[in-house]
Design an enzyme around this catalytic site. Structure first.
Site, mmCIF file in Angstrom:
data_model
loop_
_atom_site.group_PDB
_atom_site.id
_atom_site.type_symbol
_atom_site.label_atom_id
_atom_site.label_comp_id
_atom_site.label_asym_id
_atom_site.label_seq_id
_atom_site.Cartn_x
_atom_site.Cartn_y
_atom_site.Cartn_z
ATOM 1 N N GLY A 47 0.787 -1.224 0.000
ATOM 2 C CA GLY A 47 0.000 0.000 0.000
ATOM 3 C C GLY A 47 0.820 1.275 0.000
ATOM 4 O O GLY A 47 0.258 2.371 -0.097
ATOM 5 N N LYS A 204 -32.125 23.096 13.321
ATOM 6 C CA LYS A 204 -32.157 21.708 13.783
ATOM 7 C C LYS A 204 -31.459 21.584 15.132
ATOM 8 O O LYS A 204 -30.509 22.300 15.428
ATOM 9 C CB LYS A 204 -31.504 20.773 12.759
ATOM 10 C CG LYS A 204 -30.023 21.033 12.501
ATOM 11 C CD LYS A 204 -29.497 20.137 11.400
ATOM 12 C CE LYS A 204 -28.019 20.438 11.119
ATOM 13 N NZ LYS A 204 -27.497 19.665 9.993
ATOM 14 N N THR A 238 -29.775 14.687 6.826
ATOM 15 C CA THR A 238 -30.300 16.006 7.176
ATOM 16 C C THR A 238 -30.959 16.670 5.978
ATOM 17 O O THR A 238 -32.035 17.272 6.098
ATOM 18 C CB THR A 238 -29.165 16.909 7.709
ATOM 19 O OG1 THR A 238 -28.609 16.295 8.871
ATOM 20 C CG2 THR A 238 -29.680 18.283 8.070
#
Length: 338
Positions: A47, A204, A238
């Site tokens: 990697g 909210k 949301t």
């Protein structure tokens, strides 16, 4: 060293379509053919990321185009390693063009014993040899202050304003710009001012992170075409709940304009099942097939804006001029013809 240093662009693997589009647009602006600098960005079996630049960059003005989107850590390391490779190859200046700046949500300590990772990332970029940053719609404007180098933060709202005037040209008197939360009011107000529309807010309250307990609409959206504006859409929870609430409060339609379409997890399914008429995003993050296949999602190009910003940085002219509608209209003339 040559008397005139030409801008040279190099790209990582995060968003190659956008990088290619920027070079094409710059070729049009400059009247000369530009290509991305020939390089390879590869990984070893474990990697590890390896970068090799095949062209001479000594004394050149280099621009690395790389969003730090998913996978954020891999793309960030690619950016840092490319910057180090260019610095060690004696590039005159290295500018990081980061259309989507990852880790921007971690810009403050919300609880004890938590990091400010946006500051950490900014330190890493500077230490890697980056002399300037060009980005779009930072999640929090104060992140610019985390850097001790120049930061140019572009805005998508001029592009959104042009698109709204094009798509809703016969219904502009019905438009209501909506901020999906209190924190985005400044962004929504700026768009509302551009298109001369009223502003509403969805307030909210959260009981726990990621879970919305209560939402309230501040402002009269009855019989309006509600246009929500935000800097990013992650899981779309949301956004979809706010759209439902606006319909409950009497809005005719709900559309959303979001700069960065992160769209992780169940986002696509939620959008497909929601009352959202359209979700408009930009190409700061490379859109996977499932995003382009979604009938409700439309992608706007940012290459014309980034190409002009890169040229302005290269030749030492104003970048803030790109915030003005009269400047943006000719840049996007081929996209929004009306």
């Amino acid at each position: 060293m040559p008397n005139v240093v030409e801008p040279k662009l190099i790209a990582g693997n995060a968003n190659l379509p956008l990088a290619s589009a920027i070079t094409r647009r710059m070729s049009i602006h400059r009247g000369v053919h530009l290509d991305l600098v020939d390089a390879r960005v590869e990984r070893f079996n474990d990697g590890e990321i390896f970068v090799e630049v095949f062209e001479n960059v000594r004394g050149e003005d280099m621009f690395i185009i790389q969003s730090t989107s998913n996978p954020a850590n891999d793309n960030l390391m690619e950016l840092l390693i490319m910057a180090d490779a260019l610095r060690r190859s004696s590039a005159q200046r290295v500018t990081a063009v980061i259309p989507y700046f990852g880790y921007a949500r971690q810009d403050r300590r919300t609880k004890p014993r938590t990091p400010i990772t946006a500051k950490l990332v900014s330190n890493m970029l500077v230490e890697a040899g980056i002399a300037r940053v060009l980005t779009m719609d930072l999640h929090a404007a104060q992140i610019q202050g985390f850097f001790d180098i120049p930061v140019d933060n572009l805005y998508a709202s001029p592009i959104f304003a042009l698109d709204i005037k094009e798509k809703f040209r016969d219904r502009m008197d019905e438009i209501m710009v909506v901020s999906p939360d209190v924190g985005g009011v400044a962004r929504a107000r700026e768009l509302a001012k551009r298109i001369n529309a009223p502003l509403s807010i969805v307030d909210k309250r959260r009981e726990t992170p990621g879970e919305v307990a209560e939402m309230t609409v501040i402002g009269d959206v009855k019989d309006k075409v509600a246009i929500m504006i935000d800097d990013m859409c992650d899981t779309a929870g949301t956004l979809c709940k706010a759209a439902e609430l606006l319909i409950e409060y009497g809005a005719k339609e709900v559309h959303a304009y979001v700069t960065h379409g992160v769209l992780s997890g169940p986002a696509i399914e939620r959008i497909g099942a929601s009352v959202l008429k359209n979700l408009v995003i930009t190409d700061t993050i490379a859109a996977p097939q499932m995003v382009t296949d979604c009938a409700q999602i439309r992608v706007l190009p940012t290459a014309p804006l980034f190409a002009q910003a890169i040229l302005n940085i290269w030749n030492g002219t104003s970048v803030s001029s790109l915030f003005e509608t009269r400047t943006m209209e000719p840049i996007y003339e081929g996209v929004f013809r009306s």
